[in-house]
Scaffold this motif. Structure first.
Motif, PDB file in Angstrom:
ATOM      1  N   PRO A   1       4.334  10.416  13.641  1.00  0.00           N
ATOM      2  CA  PRO A   1       3.068  10.591  12.944  1.00  0.00           C
ATOM      3  C   PRO A   1       3.165  10.281  11.447  1.00  0.00           C
ATOM      4  O   PRO A   1       2.166  10.086  10.792  1.00  0.00           O
ATOM      5  CB  PRO A   1       2.715  12.051  13.192  1.00  0.00           C
ATOM      6  CG  PRO A   1       3.998  12.723  13.509  1.00  0.00           C
ATOM      7  CD  PRO A   1       4.865  11.670  14.154  1.00  0.00           C
ATOM      8  N   HIS A   2       4.380  10.245  10.897  1.00  0.00           N
ATOM      9  CA  HIS A   2       4.525   9.997   9.465  1.00  0.00           C
ATOM     10  C   HIS A   2       4.915   8.553   9.166  1.00  0.00           C
ATOM     11  O   HIS A   2       5.225   8.225   8.029  1.00  0.00           O
ATOM     12  CB  HIS A   2       5.576  10.943   8.871  1.00  0.00           C
ATOM     13  CG  HIS A   2       5.230  12.389   9.090  1.00  0.00           C
ATOM     14  ND1 HIS A   2       4.184  13.022   8.458  1.00  0.00           N
ATOM     15  CD2 HIS A   2       5.777  13.310   9.912  1.00  0.00           C
ATOM     16  CE1 HIS A   2       4.112  14.268   8.880  1.00  0.00           C
ATOM     17  NE2 HIS A   2       5.071  14.476   9.762  1.00  0.00           N
ATOM     18  N   ALA A   3       4.901   7.697  10.186  1.00  0.00           N
ATOM     19  CA  ALA A   3       5.269   6.289   9.991  1.00  0.00           C
ATOM     20  C   ALA A   3       4.166   5.570   9.218  1.00  0.00           C
ATOM     21  O   ALA A   3       2.973   5.835   9.396  1.00  0.00           O
ATOM     22  CB  ALA A   3       5.490   5.615  11.331  1.00  0.00           C
ATOM     23  N   HIS A   4       4.599   4.685   8.354  1.00  0.00           N
ATOM     24  CA  HIS A   4       3.666   3.868   7.580  1.00  0.00           C
ATOM     25  C   HIS A   4       3.900   2.413   7.952  1.00  0.00           C
ATOM     26  O   HIS A   4       5.009   1.899   7.781  1.00  0.00           O
ATOM     27  CB  HIS A   4       3.912   4.072   6.081  1.00  0.00           C
ATOM     28  CG  HIS A   4       3.134   3.126   5.222  1.00  0.00           C
ATOM     29  ND1 HIS A   4       1.776   3.214   5.043  1.00  0.00           N
ATOM     30  CD2 HIS A   4       3.537   2.058   4.504  1.00  0.00           C
ATOM     31  CE1 HIS A   4       1.377   2.241   4.255  1.00  0.00           C
ATOM     32  NE2 HIS A   4       2.428   1.521   3.912  1.00  0.00           N
ATOM     33  N   PHE A   5       2.901   1.754   8.491  1.00  0.00           N
ATOM     34  CA  PHE A   5       3.002   0.349   8.847  1.00  0.00           C
ATOM     35  C   PHE A   5       2.398  -0.472   7.716  1.00  0.00           C
ATOM     36  O   PHE A   5       1.195  -0.457   7.494  1.00  0.00           O
ATOM     37  CB  PHE A   5       2.312   0.076  10.184  1.00  0.00           C
ATOM     38  CG  PHE A   5       3.008   0.749  11.334  1.00  0.00           C
ATOM     39  CD1 PHE A   5       4.094   0.140  11.948  1.00  0.00           C
ATOM     40  CD2 PHE A   5       2.611   2.006  11.772  1.00  0.00           C
ATOM     41  CE1 PHE A   5       4.767   0.764  12.994  1.00  0.00           C
ATOM     42  CE2 PHE A   5       3.267   2.641  12.818  1.00  0.00           C
ATOM     43  CZ  PHE A   5       4.348   2.012  13.423  1.00  0.00           C
ATOM     44  N   ALA A   6       3.268  -1.172   6.989  1.00  0.00           N
ATOM     45  CA  ALA A   6       2.855  -1.885   5.783  1.00  0.00           C
ATOM     46  C   ALA A   6       2.282  -3.262   6.062  1.00  0.00           C
ATOM     47  O   ALA A   6       1.771  -3.912   5.156  1.00  0.00           O
ATOM     48  CB  ALA A   6       4.052  -2.014   4.841  1.00  0.00           C
ATOM     49  N   GLY A   7       2.376  -3.728   7.297  1.00  0.00           N
ATOM     50  CA  GLY A   7       1.873  -5.063   7.608  1.00  0.00           C
ATOM     51  C   GLY A   7       2.923  -6.126   7.328  1.00  0.00           C
ATOM     52  O   GLY A   7       4.065  -5.833   6.974  1.00  0.00           O
ATOM     53  N   ARG A   8       2.508  -7.381   7.447  1.00  0.00           N
ATOM     54  CA  ARG A   8       3.425  -8.510   7.268  1.00  0.00           C
ATOM     55  C   ARG A   8       3.873  -8.602   5.815  1.00  0.00           C
ATOM     56  O   ARG A   8       3.060  -8.565   4.896  1.00  0.00           O
ATOM     57  CB  ARG A   8       2.726  -9.800   7.684  1.00  0.00           C
ATOM     58  CG  ARG A   8       3.626 -10.995   7.653  1.00  0.00           C
ATOM     59  CD  ARG A   8       2.862 -12.246   8.131  1.00  0.00           C
ATOM     60  NE  ARG A   8       3.746 -13.365   8.271  1.00  0.00           N
ATOM     61  CZ  ARG A   8       4.119 -14.163   7.279  1.00  0.00           C
ATOM     62  NH1 ARG A   8       3.655 -13.953   6.061  1.00  0.00           N
ATOM     63  NH2 ARG A   8       4.930 -15.168   7.483  1.00  0.00           N
ATOM     64  N   ARG A  12      10.419 -11.370  -1.836  1.00  0.00           N
ATOM     65  CA  ARG A  12      10.892 -10.210  -2.615  1.00  0.00           C
ATOM     66  C   ARG A  12      10.264  -8.895  -2.150  1.00  0.00           C
ATOM     67  O   ARG A  12      10.916  -7.858  -2.168  1.00  0.00           O
ATOM     68  CB  ARG A  12      10.604 -10.421  -4.100  1.00  0.00           C
ATOM     69  CG  ARG A  12      11.445 -11.491  -4.731  1.00  0.00           C
ATOM     70  CD  ARG A  12      11.117 -11.590  -6.233  1.00  0.00           C
ATOM     71  NE  ARG A  12      11.766 -12.731  -6.828  1.00  0.00           N
ATOM     72  CZ  ARG A  12      12.983 -12.691  -7.358  1.00  0.00           C
ATOM     73  NH1 ARG A  12      13.662 -11.578  -7.362  1.00  0.00           N
ATOM     74  NH2 ARG A  12      13.505 -13.787  -7.879  1.00  0.00           N
ATOM     75  N   GLU A  13       9.024  -8.973  -1.728  1.00  0.00           N
ATOM     76  CA  GLU A  13       8.361  -7.752  -1.268  1.00  0.00           C
ATOM     77  C   GLU A  13       9.050  -7.218  -0.005  1.00  0.00           C
ATOM     78  O   GLU A  13       9.314  -6.013   0.108  1.00  0.00           O
ATOM     79  CB  GLU A  13       6.882  -8.021  -0.991  1.00  0.00           C
ATOM     80  CG  GLU A  13       6.105  -6.756  -0.692  1.00  0.00           C
ATOM     81  CD  GLU A  13       4.616  -7.000  -0.477  1.00  0.00           C
ATOM     82  OE1 GLU A  13       3.867  -6.018  -0.579  1.00  0.00           O
ATOM     83  OE2 GLU A  13       4.210  -8.148  -0.194  1.00  0.00           O
ATOM     84  N   LEU A  14       9.380  -8.102   0.918  1.00  0.00           N
ATOM     85  CA  LEU A  14      10.094  -7.691   2.123  1.00  0.00           C
ATOM     86  C   LEU A  14      11.468  -7.124   1.769  1.00  0.00           C
ATOM     87  O   LEU A  14      11.863  -6.069   2.277  1.00  0.00           O
ATOM     88  CB  LEU A  14      10.259  -8.869   3.086  1.00  0.00           C
ATOM     89  CG  LEU A  14      11.094  -8.615   4.340  1.00  0.00           C
ATOM     90  CD1 LEU A  14      10.493  -7.502   5.183  1.00  0.00           C
ATOM     91  CD2 LEU A  14      11.234  -9.902   5.144  1.00  0.00           C
ATOM     92  N   ALA A  15      12.189  -7.799   0.873  1.00  0.00           N
ATOM     93  CA  ALA A  15      13.505  -7.316   0.442  1.00  0.00           C
ATOM     94  C   ALA A  15      13.387  -5.921  -0.173  1.00  0.00           C
ATOM     95  O   ALA A  15      14.252  -5.068   0.032  1.00  0.00           O
ATOM     96  CB  ALA A  15      14.131  -8.293  -0.551  1.00  0.00           C
ATOM     97  N   GLY A  16      12.315  -5.683  -0.899  1.00  0.00           N
ATOM     98  CA  GLY A  16      12.091  -4.359  -1.495  1.00  0.00           C
ATOM     99  C   GLY A  16      11.895  -3.281  -0.444  1.00  0.00           C
ATOM    100  O   GLY A  16      12.394  -2.159  -0.597  1.00  0.00           O
ATOM    101  N   TYR A  17      11.190  -3.612   0.635  1.00  0.00           N
ATOM    102  CA  TYR A  17      11.023  -2.651   1.724  1.00  0.00           C
ATOM    103  C   TYR A  17      12.363  -2.348   2.385  1.00  0.00           C
ATOM    104  O   TYR A  17      12.684  -1.193   2.679  1.00  0.00           O
ATOM    105  CB  TYR A  17      10.027  -3.169   2.770  1.00  0.00           C
ATOM    106  CG  TYR A  17       8.594  -2.830   2.438  1.00  0.00           C
ATOM    107  CD1 TYR A  17       8.014  -1.657   2.908  1.00  0.00           C
ATOM    108  CD2 TYR A  17       7.821  -3.682   1.653  1.00  0.00           C
ATOM    109  CE1 TYR A  17       6.698  -1.338   2.604  1.00  0.00           C
ATOM    110  CE2 TYR A  17       6.511  -3.383   1.343  1.00  0.00           C
ATOM    111  CZ  TYR A  17       5.949  -2.206   1.817  1.00  0.00           C
ATOM    112  OH  TYR A  17       4.651  -1.894   1.509  1.00  0.00           O
TER     113      TYR A  17
END
Length: 129
Positions: A1-8, A12-17
């Motif tokens: 229930p606490h999962a956050h789906f950030a989308g595609r 650099r943004e992906l590397a940051g995740y």
């Protein structure tokens, strides 16, 4: 229930995740390559996965934890050193990939040279008989 789906995400943004995660969970039992595992490792994120083809081929005890119970794998992965993950991820660089490919070509070339030499020798022997 606490999962956050950030989308595609990409670049650099992906590397940051990846870098911001405590652990990367690879829940597949059928994906046979797992490029995302290498991406996570390159960002210093330890991996939790099932002990199946793909993760078994990539992960080491220093870079990931594998168990048929993902909760167990996650708990073990949380204790791993990000520097070890980065080191393991670095073994899958473009340079390392190119060197592995070229080594394979060199092995194939040696095999062909040997095989062709035997064929030439066999022809020469049979030509004299």
């Amino acid at each position: 229930p606490h999962a956050h789906f950030a989308g595609r995400k990409s670049g650099r943004e992906l590397a940051g995740y990846y870098a911001g995660a405590d652990v990367f969970i690879f829940p597949s039992k059928t994906d046979t390559f797992g490029l995302v595992i290498i991406e996570a490792l390159a960002c210093g994120t330890p991996v939790a996965a099932f002990p199946v083809t793909g993760p078994i081929d990539i992960l080491t005890p220093e870079s990931g934890a594998m168990d048929m119970d993902l909760n167990t794998a996650i708990q073990r992965a949380l204790k791993l050193n990000p520097a070890d993950c980065i080191a393991r991820g670095g073994q899958y660089s473009w340079s390392a990939s190119a060197n592995q490919f070229l080594s394979g070509l060199a092995s194939q070339e040696r095999w062909l040279d040997c095989h062709m030499s035997r064929r030439i020798l066999a022809k020469a022997i049979f030509a004299r008989v």
